[in-house]
Design a protein around this motif. Structure first.
Motif, PDB file in Angstrom:
ATOM      1  N   TYR A 244     -38.367  -8.217  19.130  1.00 10.80           N
ATOM      2  CA  TYR A 244     -37.913  -7.442  17.982  1.00 10.80           C
ATOM      3  C   TYR A 244     -39.038  -7.085  17.010  1.00 10.80           C
ATOM      4  N   GLN A 245     -40.286  -7.197  17.457  1.00  5.73           N
ATOM      5  CA  GLN A 245     -41.411  -6.941  16.559  1.00  5.73           C
ATOM      6  C   GLN A 245     -41.579  -5.442  16.294  1.00  5.73           C
ATOM      7  N   SER A 246     -42.130  -5.118  15.134  1.00  6.67           N
ATOM      8  CA  SER A 246     -42.271  -3.713  14.749  1.00  6.67           C
ATOM      9  C   SER A 246     -43.259  -2.988  15.645  1.00  6.67           C
ATOM     10  N   SER A 247     -43.076  -1.700  15.764  1.00  2.37           N
ATOM     11  CA  SER A 247     -44.008  -0.894  16.561  1.00  2.37           C
ATOM     12  C   SER A 247     -45.413  -0.945  15.976  1.00  2.37           C
ATOM     13  N   HIS A 248     -45.512  -0.965  14.649  1.00  3.93           N
ATOM     14  CA  HIS A 248     -46.827  -1.038  14.003  1.00  3.93           C
ATOM     15  C   HIS A 248     -47.560  -2.311  14.414  1.00  3.93           C
ATOM     16  N   ALA A 249     -46.849  -3.434  14.373  1.00  6.13           N
ATOM     17  CA  ALA A 249     -47.475  -4.702  14.746  1.00  6.13           C
ATOM     18  C   ALA A 249     -47.845  -4.711  16.222  1.00  6.13           C
ATOM     19  N   GLU A 250     -47.001  -4.126  17.056  1.00  6.88           N
ATOM     20  CA  GLU A 250     -47.264  -4.129  18.492  1.00  6.88           C
ATOM     21  C   GLU A 250     -48.415  -3.205  18.874  1.00  6.88           C
TER      22      GLU A 250
END
Length: 340
Positions: A244-250
């Motif tokens: 469920y991690q954000s696209s920015h973080a990924e």
């Protein structure tokens, strides 16, 4: 009787003819080689189609649990609407030995690539049957050491039937990120290596497990990946699968892994990261939503984003959910509340 001069002329003519014919033959051979070369090159390009990129669209499999749930799972109107919405979304299909055992997995793959051919879309599959795949957690199981390569070979043989289709395989999510917890890393690496060898001959874009940004650090995850000895034989890594991690973080995480792994590529699962407020919670965290559709984002490292984990399938018996992989209408409703 012919004169010596006439004989010499005939011999000279024959020599010239031979030279001309040789030149013509050479030109024809070169032309044929060029044509064959172009054909082979195009064939290989077609065989591997094109790497996933922004704009890549996958099929919405007819075998998806969302679609089958519409016929088999009792639901109220809200659950039916949410399930119908998710059944229509391009999403990867998970090949598991529990649902697609030896003897049927190949038939499923042939159906998936046939759908992709008919729709002129990509077929994306998750191969999830590694021995002791989840180390006894919610998705425990997998095949035996003897059966796993048999199952993989059946999948590979079916993939080979579709050289004209863009095929994407995410190989054994969590298998590398969990390796240090499961123990016996060399044995696990051997299973994965054997699987990559079989799948690599099918013209399929393969992504191995890359964990996610809230799990291992890029240094630690890169070290685990290097121990597997696979990264130079696949397209890259898949991150945020079933998370469920954000696209920015990924994106930042994928770039960090790429820097440490010689420039490898990545795909990111955005199926359930629309809210991205779960932190490190991974098992049916509440108040999450579906993320950007597949093919929305990408750059020089991240080929694109895809819906890899089918939204609406439970992560396990936690936070009120049924067993892992079972269709859960309540989760389908919650995840789609902002898009229906």
């Amino acid at each position: 009787m012919a004169s010596p001069l006439a004989s010499r002329r005939r011999r000279r003519l024959s020599t010239r003819t031979i030279i001309v014919l040789a030149v013509v033959a050479f030109v024809l051979v070169v032309a044929i080689i060029a044509v064959i070369g172009i054909t082979v090159t195009r064939g290989l390009y077609s065989l591997t189609a094109q790497a996933p990129e922004v704009g890549t669209v996958m099929i919405a499999p007819t075998q998806s649990k969302a679609r089958t749930a519409l016929e088999n799972v009792p639901m109220d109107a809200a659950g039916t609407a949410a399930t119908q919405y998710l059944a229509d979304q391009p999403t990867a299909y998970w090949l598991t030995p529990e649902h697609d055992p030896i003897g049927t997995a190949g038939t499923t793959v042939v159906s998936l690539v046939s759908q992709a051919r008919d729709q002129k879309r990509a077929a994306a599959m998750v191969v999830y049957g590694l021995p002791d795949r989840d180390c006894g957690n919610h998705s425990a199981g997998g095949l035996s050491a003897i059966d796993y390569p048999v199952w993989i070979d059946e999948i590979a043989a079916a993939l080979k039937t579709a050289p004209d289709v863009q095929k994407i395989v995410v190989l054994e999510p969590d298998s590398i990120a969990l390796a240090s917890e499961c123990g016996d890393i060399p044995t696990r690496a051997g299973y994965l290596s054997r699987a990559v060898d079989a799948l690599a001959s099918t013209g399929t874009w393969i992504y191995i497990d890359g964990g996610h940004s809230a799990w291992h650090s890029p240094d630690d995850m890169a070290a685990l990946i290097r121990q597997m000895g696979l990264i130079d034989r696949v397209r890259g890594v898949a991150t945020n699968v079933s998370n469920y991690q954000s696209s920015h973080a990924e994106f930042a995480y994928a770039h960090a892994l790429s820097d440490r792994l010689g420039g490898t590529h990545a795909i990111i699962d955005t199926s359930r990261n629309g809210s991205a407020t779960a932190g490190s919670a991974w098992c049916n965290p509440p108040r999450q939503t579906v993320g950007a559709p597949g093919g929305t984002y990408g750059d020089d490292v991240v080929d694109t984003n895809l819906w890899i984990k089918p939204p609406g399938e439970s992560d396990g018996t936690c936070n009120g959910g049924p067993a892992a992989g079972v269709w859960w209408p309540k989760a389908a409703e919650d995840l789609t509340r902002d898009v229906r």
